[in-house]
Scaffold this motif. Structure first.
Motif, short mmCIF file in Angstrom:
data_model
loop_
_atom_site.label_atom_id
_atom_site.label_comp_id
_atom_site.label_asym_id
_atom_site.label_seq_id
_atom_site.Cartn_x
_atom_site.Cartn_y
_atom_site.Cartn_z
N UNK A 5 -3.99 -2.47 4.02
CA UNK A 5 -2.53 -2.47 4.13
C UNK A 5 -1.98 -3.71 4.86
N UNK A 6 -2.68 -4.18 5.89
CA UNK A 6 -2.13 -5.29 6.67
C UNK A 6 -2.50 -6.67 6.10
N UNK A 7 -3.33 -6.70 5.09
CA UNK A 7 -3.79 -7.98 4.54
C UNK A 7 -2.87 -8.43 3.41
N UNK A 8 -2.33 -9.63 3.51
CA UNK A 8 -1.42 -10.08 2.44
C UNK A 8 -2.16 -10.27 1.11
N UNK A 9 -1.41 -10.13 0.03
CA UNK A 9 -1.98 -10.33 -1.31
C UNK A 9 -2.41 -11.79 -1.51
N UNK A 10 -1.80 -12.70 -0.77
CA UNK A 10 -2.05 -14.14 -0.96
C UNK A 10 -3.55 -14.50 -0.86
N UNK A 11 -4.30 -13.73 -0.07
CA UNK A 11 -5.74 -14.03 0.05
C UNK A 11 -6.48 -13.78 -1.25
N UNK A 12 -6.00 -12.82 -2.02
CA UNK A 12 -6.67 -12.45 -3.28
C UNK A 12 -6.16 -13.30 -4.45
N UNK A 13 -4.87 -13.66 -4.39
CA UNK A 13 -4.21 -14.30 -5.54
C UNK A 13 -5.02 -15.44 -6.17
N UNK A 73 -7.39 -4.13 -6.12
CA UNK A 73 -7.14 -2.83 -5.48
C UNK A 73 -6.29 -3.02 -4.23
N UNK A 74 -5.15 -2.37 -4.21
CA UNK A 74 -4.26 -2.41 -3.05
C UNK A 74 -4.44 -1.09 -2.29
N UNK A 75 -4.91 -1.20 -1.04
CA UNK A 75 -5.08 0.02 -0.23
C UNK A 75 -3.72 0.49 0.28
N UNK A 76 -3.48 1.78 0.14
CA UNK A 76 -2.22 2.37 0.61
C UNK A 76 -2.43 3.19 1.88
N UNK A 77 -3.65 3.14 2.42
CA UNK A 77 -3.98 3.75 3.73
C UNK A 77 -5.00 2.82 4.38
N UNK A 78 -5.22 3.02 5.68
CA UNK A 78 -6.33 2.29 6.33
C UNK A 78 -7.62 2.84 5.75
N UNK A 79 -8.55 1.99 5.31
CA UNK A 79 -9.76 2.52 4.69
C UNK A 79 -10.63 3.27 5.70
N UNK A 80 -11.40 4.20 5.21
CA UNK A 80 -12.35 4.91 6.06
C UNK A 80 -12.29 6.42 5.92
N UNK A 81 -11.11 6.93 5.60
CA UNK A 81 -10.95 8.38 5.57
C UNK A 81 -10.03 8.80 4.43
N UNK A 82 -10.34 9.96 3.86
CA UNK A 82 -9.43 10.55 2.88
C UNK A 82 -8.35 11.35 3.59
N UNK A 83 -7.40 11.83 2.83
CA UNK A 83 -6.40 12.76 3.36
C UNK A 83 -5.31 12.13 4.21
N UNK A 84 -5.14 10.82 4.16
CA UNK A 84 -4.07 10.18 4.94
C UNK A 84 -2.81 10.04 4.08
N UNK A 85 -1.71 9.68 4.77
CA UNK A 85 -0.43 9.55 4.04
C UNK A 85 -0.25 8.15 3.46
#
Ligand code: DX5
Ligand code: ZN
Length: 220
Positions: free
Chosen positions: A117-125, A135-147
Protein backbone atom coordinates in the motif's frame (compact mmCIF):
# COMPACT_ATOMS: atom_id res chain seq x y z
CA UNK A 1 -10.05 -5.06 -21.69
CA UNK A 2 -8.58 -8.15 -20.01
CA UNK A 3 -11.04 -10.82 -18.89
CA UNK A 4 -12.19 -10.91 -15.28
CA UNK A 5 -10.50 -13.53 -13.12
CA UNK A 6 -11.43 -14.56 -9.61
CA UNK A 7 -8.53 -15.90 -7.55
CA UNK A 8 -9.54 -17.34 -4.17
CA UNK A 9 -6.69 -17.12 -1.67
CA UNK A 10 -5.98 -20.42 0.02
CA UNK A 11 -4.65 -18.57 3.06
CA UNK A 12 -8.22 -18.36 4.35
CA UNK A 13 -8.92 -22.08 3.86
CA UNK A 14 -8.85 -24.80 6.50
CA UNK A 15 -5.23 -26.00 6.32
CA UNK A 16 -6.20 -29.38 7.77
CA UNK A 17 -8.13 -30.23 4.61
CA UNK A 18 -6.68 -28.31 1.71
CA UNK A 19 -7.76 -30.71 -1.05
CA UNK A 20 -11.38 -30.58 0.14
CA UNK A 21 -11.25 -26.80 0.33
CA UNK A 22 -9.97 -26.58 -3.25
CA UNK A 23 -12.81 -28.88 -4.26
CA UNK A 24 -15.26 -26.31 -2.89
CA UNK A 25 -14.02 -23.52 -5.16
CA UNK A 26 -12.53 -25.23 -8.18
CA UNK A 27 -15.39 -24.95 -10.64
CA UNK A 28 -15.97 -21.23 -10.14
CA UNK A 29 -12.41 -20.00 -9.68
CA UNK A 30 -10.12 -18.87 -12.49
CA UNK A 31 -6.88 -18.95 -10.52
CA UNK A 32 -5.79 -20.29 -7.13
CA UNK A 33 -3.89 -17.62 -5.19
CA UNK A 34 -1.12 -19.10 -3.05
CA UNK A 35 0.43 -16.80 -0.44
CA UNK A 36 3.97 -17.86 0.44
CA UNK A 37 5.30 -16.02 3.52
CA UNK A 38 8.72 -16.30 5.11
CA UNK A 39 8.27 -14.67 8.54
CA UNK A 40 10.88 -12.09 7.49
CA UNK A 41 9.50 -9.92 4.69
CA UNK A 42 6.17 -10.23 6.51
CA UNK A 43 5.66 -11.13 10.18
CA UNK A 44 3.72 -14.30 9.36
CA UNK A 45 4.64 -17.75 8.05
CA UNK A 46 2.14 -19.58 5.83
CA UNK A 47 3.14 -22.53 3.65
CA UNK A 48 5.86 -23.21 1.14
CA UNK A 49 6.96 -25.12 -1.90
CA UNK A 50 6.30 -28.72 -0.70
CA UNK A 51 2.68 -27.80 -0.02
CA UNK A 52 2.33 -26.29 -3.50
CA UNK A 53 3.83 -29.44 -5.03
CA UNK A 54 1.29 -31.59 -3.18
CA UNK A 55 -1.61 -29.36 -4.25
CA UNK A 56 -0.51 -29.64 -7.87
CA UNK A 57 -1.61 -33.28 -7.72
CA UNK A 58 -5.19 -32.46 -6.75
CA UNK A 59 -6.16 -29.63 -9.12
CA UNK A 60 -5.54 -28.22 -12.57
CA UNK A 61 -6.23 -24.63 -11.50
CA UNK A 62 -3.73 -21.98 -12.55
CA UNK A 63 -1.36 -21.52 -9.58
CA UNK A 64 -0.83 -17.83 -8.83
CA UNK A 65 2.05 -17.79 -6.33
CA UNK A 66 2.39 -14.54 -4.39
CA UNK A 67 5.83 -14.56 -2.80
CA UNK A 68 6.03 -12.52 0.38
CA UNK A 69 9.64 -13.40 0.96
CA UNK A 70 12.86 -11.41 1.26
CA UNK A 71 14.65 -13.36 -1.44
CA UNK A 72 12.00 -14.30 -4.03
CA UNK A 73 14.41 -14.84 -6.93
CA UNK A 74 15.96 -17.80 -5.10
CA UNK A 75 12.76 -19.86 -5.32
CA UNK A 76 11.96 -19.64 -9.02
CA UNK A 77 13.25 -23.01 -10.11
CA UNK A 78 11.74 -24.88 -7.12
CA UNK A 79 8.41 -23.18 -7.72
CA UNK A 80 8.43 -24.14 -11.37
CA UNK A 81 9.27 -27.69 -10.40
CA UNK A 82 6.39 -27.69 -7.89
CA UNK A 83 3.94 -26.77 -10.66
CA UNK A 84 3.46 -23.02 -10.23
CA UNK A 85 2.11 -21.09 -13.22
CA UNK A 86 2.72 -17.51 -12.12
CA UNK A 87 5.17 -16.05 -9.64
CA UNK A 88 4.68 -12.54 -8.28
CA UNK A 89 7.43 -10.73 -6.37
CA UNK A 90 7.43 -7.57 -4.28
CA UNK A 91 9.20 -4.58 -5.82
CA UNK A 92 10.24 -3.57 -2.27
CA UNK A 93 12.73 -6.45 -2.16
CA UNK A 94 13.69 -6.61 -5.82
CA UNK A 95 13.99 -3.06 -7.11
CA UNK A 96 15.52 -4.24 -10.41
CA UNK A 97 13.54 -7.36 -11.33
CA UNK A 98 15.02 -7.79 -14.82
CA UNK A 99 16.98 -10.95 -13.98
CA UNK A 100 14.23 -12.45 -11.88
CA UNK A 101 11.72 -11.95 -14.71
CA UNK A 102 14.11 -13.62 -17.14
CA UNK A 103 14.63 -16.52 -14.75
CA UNK A 104 10.87 -16.96 -14.47
CA UNK A 105 10.56 -17.01 -18.29
CA UNK A 106 13.42 -19.51 -18.55
CA UNK A 107 11.37 -21.76 -16.27
CA UNK A 108 8.16 -21.25 -18.27
CA UNK A 109 6.56 -19.25 -15.49
CA UNK A 110 4.44 -16.16 -15.91
CA UNK A 111 5.85 -13.22 -13.95
CA UNK A 112 4.39 -10.36 -11.95
CA UNK A 113 5.36 -7.52 -9.64
CA UNK A 114 3.61 -6.46 -6.45
CA UNK A 115 3.56 -3.19 -4.51
CA UNK A 116 2.56 -2.70 -0.89
CA UNK A 117 0.00 0.00 0.00
CA UNK A 118 2.74 2.52 0.83
CA UNK A 119 4.90 1.77 -2.23
CA UNK A 120 4.31 4.01 -5.23
CA UNK A 121 3.46 2.44 -8.59
CA UNK A 122 6.41 4.34 -10.11
CA UNK A 123 8.83 1.63 -8.93
CA UNK A 124 7.01 -0.99 -11.01
CA UNK A 125 6.13 1.15 -14.04
CA UNK A 126 9.48 0.88 -15.86
CA UNK A 127 9.22 -2.92 -15.68
CA UNK A 128 5.60 -3.26 -16.75
CA UNK A 129 6.62 -4.84 -20.04
CA UNK A 130 8.22 -7.73 -18.13
CA UNK A 131 4.98 -8.42 -16.28
CA UNK A 132 2.03 -10.64 -17.07
CA UNK A 133 0.49 -9.28 -13.87
CA UNK A 134 0.81 -6.16 -11.75
CA UNK A 135 -0.52 -6.73 -8.25
CA UNK A 136 -1.63 -3.80 -6.12
CA UNK A 137 -1.91 -4.71 -2.43
CA UNK A 138 -4.98 -3.24 -0.75
CA UNK A 139 -3.85 -4.31 2.75
CA UNK A 140 -0.48 -4.65 4.47
CA UNK A 141 0.75 -8.09 3.39
CA UNK A 142 1.00 -10.90 5.91
CA UNK A 143 -2.52 -11.60 7.07
CA UNK A 144 -5.95 -12.30 5.67
CA UNK A 145 -9.15 -10.75 6.95
CA UNK A 146 -8.05 -7.09 6.93
CA UNK A 147 -10.03 -4.13 5.60
CA UNK A 148 -9.59 -2.84 2.07
CA UNK A 149 -7.64 0.46 1.85
CA UNK A 150 -9.48 2.63 -0.68
CA UNK A 151 -6.46 4.91 -1.08
CA UNK A 152 -4.79 2.26 -3.25
CA UNK A 153 -7.45 2.70 -5.94
CA UNK A 154 -5.47 5.61 -7.40
CA UNK A 155 -2.59 3.19 -7.99
CA UNK A 156 -4.91 0.73 -9.72
CA UNK A 157 -5.93 3.58 -12.03
CA UNK A 158 -2.31 4.54 -12.65
CA UNK A 159 -1.35 0.94 -13.43
CA UNK A 160 -4.29 0.47 -15.79
CA UNK A 161 -3.53 3.71 -17.57
CA UNK A 162 0.15 2.85 -17.87
CA UNK A 163 -0.45 -0.54 -19.50
CA UNK A 164 -3.28 0.70 -21.75
CA UNK A 165 -1.17 3.59 -23.02
CA UNK A 166 1.52 1.13 -24.03
CA UNK A 167 -0.82 -1.45 -25.54
CA UNK A 168 0.23 -4.08 -22.97
CA UNK A 169 -2.01 -7.02 -22.11
CA UNK A 170 -0.91 -6.97 -18.45
CA UNK A 171 -3.48 -8.11 -15.90
CA UNK A 172 -4.06 -5.71 -13.01
CA UNK A 173 -4.65 -7.70 -9.83
CA UNK A 174 -5.95 -6.48 -6.49
CA UNK A 175 -5.38 -8.36 -3.23
CA UNK A 176 -6.67 -7.75 0.31
CA UNK A 177 -10.07 -7.02 1.78
CA UNK A 178 -11.93 -7.96 -1.39
CA UNK A 179 -15.72 -8.23 -1.07
CA UNK A 180 -18.29 -7.72 -3.83
CA UNK A 181 -18.34 -4.00 -3.01
CA UNK A 182 -14.56 -3.42 -2.88
CA UNK A 183 -14.13 -5.60 -5.97
CA UNK A 184 -16.57 -3.34 -7.80
CA UNK A 185 -14.55 -0.27 -6.78
CA UNK A 186 -11.31 -1.91 -7.89
CA UNK A 187 -12.89 -2.95 -11.20
CA UNK A 188 -14.02 0.60 -11.78
CA UNK A 189 -10.43 1.73 -11.22
CA UNK A 190 -9.20 -0.82 -13.76
CA UNK A 191 -8.47 -4.09 -11.93
CA UNK A 192 -9.42 -7.34 -13.65
CA UNK A 193 -8.02 -10.02 -11.29
CA UNK A 194 -9.59 -10.22 -7.84
CA UNK A 195 -7.97 -12.13 -4.99
CA UNK A 196 -10.41 -13.00 -2.23
CA UNK A 197 -9.57 -15.09 0.81
CA UNK A 198 -11.98 -14.54 3.68
CA UNK A 199 -14.87 -13.50 1.41
CA UNK A 200 -14.72 -16.88 -0.33
CA UNK A 201 -13.49 -19.46 2.18
CA UNK A 202 -15.31 -18.08 5.23
CA UNK A 203 -18.59 -17.93 3.30
CA UNK A 204 -21.23 -20.61 3.88
CA UNK A 205 -21.26 -21.15 0.14
CA UNK A 206 -17.94 -20.25 -1.54
CA UNK A 207 -19.45 -20.76 -5.01
CA UNK A 208 -22.11 -18.15 -4.29
CA UNK A 209 -19.48 -15.81 -2.87
CA UNK A 210 -17.44 -16.04 -6.07
CA UNK A 211 -20.50 -15.58 -8.24
CA UNK A 212 -21.40 -12.47 -6.26
CA UNK A 213 -17.95 -10.98 -6.78
CA UNK A 214 -18.17 -11.76 -10.50
CA UNK A 215 -21.60 -10.14 -10.69
CA UNK A 216 -20.41 -7.05 -8.84
CA UNK A 217 -17.45 -6.47 -11.14
CA UNK A 218 -19.42 -7.06 -14.32
CA UNK A 219 -21.83 -4.28 -13.32
CA UNK A 220 -19.18 -1.59 -12.93
C1 DX5 B 1 -2.28 -11.01 2.46
C2 DX5 B 1 -2.40 -11.94 1.29
C3 DX5 B 1 -3.77 -12.02 0.74
C4 DX5 B 1 -4.80 -12.53 1.69
C5 DX5 B 1 -6.12 -11.90 1.34
O1 DX5 B 1 -0.94 -10.89 2.77
O2 DX5 B 1 -1.55 -11.52 0.24
O3 DX5 B 1 -3.78 -12.78 -0.47
O4 DX5 B 1 -4.94 -13.93 1.65
O5 DX5 B 1 -7.04 -12.23 2.30
P1 DX5 B 1 -8.43 -11.48 2.47
O6 DX5 B 1 -9.17 -11.65 1.17
O7 DX5 B 1 -9.05 -12.16 3.61
O8 DX5 B 1 -8.11 -10.03 2.72
ZN1 ZN C 1 -1.78 -12.55 -1.68
Amino acid sequence: MNPTKIAPSLLAADFARLATEIGRIERWADWLHLDVMDGHFVPNISFGIPVIASLRKVTELYFDCHLMTTNPDAYVSELAEAGADLVTMHIEVIPDPTQAAQRARDHDLDFGLVCNPATPFEGIAPFAELCNVILIMAVEPGFGGQSFMPEVLAKVEAAREWVENRGLATDIQIDGGITPETARQAAEAGANVFVAGTAVFAADDPADAMKEIRRAVSKK
